[in-house]
Motif scaffolding. Structure first.
Motif, PDB file in Angstrom:
ATOM      1  N   ASP A 212       0.817  -1.220   0.000  1.00 33.38           N
ATOM      2  CA  ASP A 212       0.000   0.000   0.000  1.00 33.38           C
ATOM      3  C   ASP A 212       0.852   1.271   0.000  1.00 33.38           C
ATOM      4  O   ASP A 212       0.310   2.385   0.023  1.00 33.38           O
ATOM      5  N   PHE A 213       2.177   1.113  -0.027  1.00 31.14           N
ATOM      6  CA  PHE A 213       3.140   2.215  -0.070  1.00 31.14           C
ATOM      7  C   PHE A 213       3.044   3.155   1.139  1.00 31.14           C
ATOM      8  O   PHE A 213       3.497   4.285   1.085  1.00 31.14           O
ATOM      9  N   LYS A 214       2.508   2.657   2.244  1.00 33.69           N
ATOM     10  CA  LYS A 214       2.410   3.478   3.444  1.00 33.69           C
ATOM     11  C   LYS A 214       3.622   3.318   4.353  1.00 33.69           C
ATOM     12  O   LYS A 214       3.836   4.141   5.239  1.00 33.69           O
ATOM     13  N   ARG A 228      10.726  -0.532  10.334  1.00 30.46           N
ATOM     14  CA  ARG A 228       9.572  -0.034   9.581  1.00 30.46           C
ATOM     15  C   ARG A 228       9.506   1.478   9.705  1.00 30.46           C
ATOM     16  O   ARG A 228       9.571   2.015  10.808  1.00 30.46           O
ATOM     17  N   ILE A 229       9.364   2.156   8.584  1.00 32.02           N
ATOM     18  CA  ILE A 229       9.288   3.618   8.558  1.00 32.02           C
ATOM     19  C   ILE A 229       7.939   4.043   7.996  1.00 32.02           C
ATOM     20  O   ILE A 229       7.510   3.552   6.938  1.00 32.02           O
ATOM     21  N   ASP A 230       7.270   4.942   8.690  1.00 33.14           N
ATOM     22  CA  ASP A 230       5.998   5.491   8.246  1.00 33.14           C
ATOM     23  C   ASP A 230       6.271   6.554   7.175  1.00 33.14           C
ATOM     24  O   ASP A 230       6.976   7.537   7.433  1.00 33.14           O
ATOM     25  N   VAL A 231       5.718   6.347   5.983  1.00 35.03           N
ATOM     26  CA  VAL A 231       5.983   7.255   4.869  1.00 35.03           C
ATOM     27  C   VAL A 231       5.355   8.628   5.108  1.00 35.03           C
ATOM     28  O   VAL A 231       5.916   9.659   4.731  1.00 35.03           O
ATOM     29  N   ALA A 232       4.189   8.673   5.739  1.00 36.86           N
ATOM     30  CA  ALA A 232       3.495   9.951   5.957  1.00 36.86           C
ATOM     31  C   ALA A 232       4.225  10.832   6.964  1.00 36.86           C
ATOM     32  O   ALA A 232       4.366  12.047   6.768  1.00 36.86           O
ATOM     33  N   THR A 233       4.722  10.255   8.055  1.00 35.43           N
ATOM     34  CA  THR A 233       5.354  11.044   9.111  1.00 35.43           C
ATOM     35  C   THR A 233       6.878  11.036   9.037  1.00 35.43           C
ATOM     36  O   THR A 233       7.529  11.813   9.745  1.00 35.43           O
ATOM     37  N   TYR A 273       6.127 -12.508   8.070  1.00 34.92           N
ATOM     38  CA  TYR A 273       5.514 -11.634   9.066  1.00 34.92           C
ATOM     39  C   TYR A 273       4.230 -11.009   8.516  1.00 34.92           C
ATOM     40  O   TYR A 273       4.130 -10.694   7.326  1.00 34.92           O
ATOM     41  N   SER A 274       3.270 -10.809   9.413  1.00 36.25           N
ATOM     42  CA  SER A 274       2.090 -10.027   9.055  1.00 36.25           C
ATOM     43  C   SER A 274       2.501  -8.567   8.916  1.00 36.25           C
ATOM     44  O   SER A 274       3.571  -8.160   9.380  1.00 36.25           O
ATOM     45  N   THR A 275       1.638  -7.771   8.295  1.00 36.97           N
ATOM     46  CA  THR A 275       2.021  -6.383   8.001  1.00 36.97           C
ATOM     47  C   THR A 275       1.105  -5.364   8.671  1.00 36.97           C
ATOM     48  O   THR A 275       1.015  -4.221   8.226  1.00 36.97           O
ATOM     49  N   GLY A 276       0.417  -5.734   9.723  1.00 35.99           N
ATOM     50  CA  GLY A 276      -0.436  -4.791  10.444  1.00 35.99           C
ATOM     51  C   GLY A 276       0.377  -3.883  11.349  1.00 35.99           C
ATOM     52  O   GLY A 276       1.608  -3.814  11.271  1.00 35.99           O
TER      53      GLY A 276
END
Length: 466
Positions: A212-214, A228-233, A273-276
Motif C-alpha cells: 500500500d506504499f504506506k 519499519r518507517i511510516d511514509v506519511a510522518t 511476518y504479518s504487516t499490520g
C-alpha cells in the motif's frame, strides 16, 4: 504537439505501468526472474511459469579469471533494477564500478555506464526518466540518463548509501546506508536530502515499500533486524528482531493478506511476518544455503529467493508457505528481481549462454560457544575456491583455516572489531570436498584455529562435523 524521443519513452512507460498495474496475473511465460551472480559475473534468466533456468547473460569471467590488467569484463555482478515499462534491466557490478543496461526482450547489452567507487544497487525513477544508483564506496547517488547512458549529476547523501527506492507518487526517494545508522529522504524536485531518519544500526543493504506504499521496510544485516518507517510522518514505526544475517525482503500475499518474507541467511530460512500495526511471525520456511535476494510475483502468489551459497533460487508458494521448486542459477546470486511482461513475444532466449558454473558444496562450522561459520567450496575448473565466513569470534584476532587434514592452513583471516571475517582461498580443494571431482561427496574436516595453535579438533574455535 510533437514529442521528443525522451517524451515518447516516458509516455510509453507511463502507459505500460498503468496497464500492468491493473493486471495482477500469476507467473506467465512472458515473465522473468533475474539473479545477479557475483562470483560467475552473470545474470541468470529464469522462466517462472516453468521454474526453469533459460540461460545466463554473461557480463564477465568467473573468479579468479578477473585479475589480469587487460581484463575488460564486469566484476562482482551484484545489484539489479528495472524500468517501469519492464523493457530494461540494469545490473550493478561493484568491482568494476559499472551499471549495465540490458534489453529484456533480447537479453542484449544496450550500454554500460562507469561511475564511482563500489556502487551497490540502483533503480529507475517512477517516471522512467532517470536511473539512480547508490555509490556505496563514496557518499552520493549517481543519476544516469537511460537513453544516453551518461551520468547527469550526483546527489550528496550520508556516506555509504546502500540502496534507493522511489515512492510511486514521484515526490520522495528513500536511501538507506551501509555505514551509518540513518535513512536519507530526498525530495525529488530539488534532489536534496530533506530529512535524516535515525535507525537501529549502521548496515542496511535493502529496502522495500509495503504493497500500500504506506511504509518502508529496511533490513539490518549486521544486527538481524527489520525497521519499519511510516511514509506519511517519516518516522520509525517499529523494529522487528528477525535473525542472524538478515538480507532482503519481499511482500507476498495469501488468504490472510499481505505478508513480509524476510531472508535470514545465517539460519537458512525465510521468515514470514504479518504487516499490520503489530507484525507477528506467521511462519518460518527452511530454504537452501544462505538465502539473500527476494522478490514476489506481481500477484503475490510466489516469492523467489536467491541462495547465495546454494547457487540457485528457491520458489515459495505463499498460500502454503512452502518451497515448491528449486532452480539452478549462477555462482553466489545476490540481488533478485521479478519482471513481468519482460518478453513481449517469442521464447526470449536469444543471447543467452548455458550455465557457466557447476554446483557448490556447503560445509557448516560449529563451536562449543557462540561462534558460527560456514564454508562454500566451488569448482573453478582447474582450481577450486574455498569461501570462508566466520562470525562471533574474538575481535581483531587472526585465525587459520585447515582443510581435509592438511598440515598447512589453506587460509589466514583476521576478524574485525565485531569478530567477523570472510575471504576466499583458491587452489586444489578436491581433497576437501571430493564431490568437486565428480565423486560422491564425502565427509570433510574443516578446522578454524586461533593464531598459531596447531590444528586439532579439541582446540578448534570452529569445526565441521566428522
Amino acid at each position: 504537439m510533437q514529442l521528443t524521443e525522451l517524451n515518447k519513452l516516458t509516455f510509453a512507460m507511463t502507459l505500460a505501468v498503468a496497464a500492468m498495474g491493473t493486471a495482477q496475473a500469476a507467473p506467465g511465460t512472458q515473465d522473468r526472474v533475474y539473479t545477479a551472480d557475483q562470483n560467475s559475473n552473470t545474470v541468470s534468466v529464469i522462466d517462472p511459469s516453468t521454474n526453469q533456468l533459460l540461460g545466463q547473460i554473461r557480463l564477465g569471467n568467473q573468479r579468479p579469471n578477473i585479475l589480469s590488467p587487460l581484463y575488460k569484463g564486469q566484476v562482482n555482478v551484484h545489484g539489479l533494477g528495472f524500468s517501469p515499462d519492464h523493457k530494461t534491466l540494469i545490473a550493478i557490478s561493484n568491482g568494476s564500478n559499472s551499471v549495465t543496461f540490458i534489453d529484456t526482450a533480447t537479453n542484449k547489452v544496450k550500454g554500460v555506464t562507469y561511475i564511482g567507487r563500489s556502487p551497490h544497487e540502483g533503480f529507475f525513477t517512477a517516471d522512467g526518466r532517470e536511473v539512480w544508483v547508490v555509490v556505496r564506496g563514496e557518499d552520493y547517488v549517481s543519476v544516469i540518463d537511460p537513453v544516453t547512458f551518461k551520468e547527469k549529476r550526483r546527489i550528496q547523501t550520508t556516506g555509504g548509501p546502500g540502496m534507493v527506492m522511489f515512492h510511486p507518487d514521484g515526490k520522495l526517494a528513500f536511501v538507506v546506508s551501509s555505514f551509518n545508522p540513518v535513512v536519507d529522504v530526498i525530495d525529488m524536485k530539488t534532489s536534496k536530502v530533506i530529512k535524516h531518519i535515525s535507525v537501529t544500526s549502521p548496515f542496511s543493504p535493502f529496502l522495500q515499500f509495503t504493497p500500500d506504499f504506506k511504509e518502508v521496510w529496511m533490513t539490518h544485516k549486521d544486527v538481524g533486524k527489520v525497521t519499519r518507517i511510516d511514509v506519511a510522518t517519516l518516522t520509525v514505526k517499529g523494529v522487528i528482531d528477525t535473525g542472524f544475517i538478515t538480507n532482503h525482503l519481499a511482500f507476498g500475499k495469501n488468504a490472510g493478506g499481505a505478508r513480509a518474507y524476510v531472508t535470514v541467511g545465517g539460519e537458512n530460512v525465510v521468515k514470514v511476518y504479518s504487516t499490520g500495526d503489530q507484525p507477528q511471525l506467521m511462519a518460518t520456511i527452511p530454504t537452501g544455503a544462505l538465502p539473500h535476494g527476494a522478490w514476489a510475483s506481481d500477484d503475490g502468489s510466489k516469492v523467489y529467493v536467491g541462495l547465495e551459497n546454494g547457487d540457485g533460487v528457491d520458489v515459495i508458494d505463499t498460500a502454503s508457505n512452502k518451497v515448491v521448486a528449486h532452480v539452478a542459477a549462477g555462482q553466489a546470486p545476490q540481488a533478485l528481481v521479478y519482471v513481468s511482461h519482460a518478453v513481449p513475444t517469442g521464447a526470449g532466449t536469444s543471447n543467452l549462454v548455458p550455465r557457466v558454473n557447476g554446483e557448490s558444496s556447503n560445509i557448516a562450522l560449529k563451536s562449543r560457544g557462540d561462534a558460527k561459520g560456514f564454508v562454500v567450496v566451488r569448482s573453478l575448473g582447474v582450481t577450486d575456491a574455498l569461501e570462508v565466513f566466520l562470525y562471533k569470534l574474538k575481535p581483531e584476532t587472526v585465525y587459520n583455516v585447515y582443510a581435509g587434514g592438511q598440515r598447512a592452513p589453506v587460509g589466514r583471516f583476521k576478524t574485525d572489531g565485531k569478530g567477523m571475517a570472510n575471504g576466499t582461498a583458491i587452489g586444489p580443494m578436491r581433497d576437501v570436498r571430493p564431490g568437486l571431482a565428480q565423486q560422491p561427496a564425502g565427509a570433510s574436516r574443516i578446522l578454524v584455529m586461533e593464531g598459531d595453535t596447531p590444528a586439532g579438533a579439541e582446540q578448534a574455535a570452529l569445526a565441521s562435523s566428522e
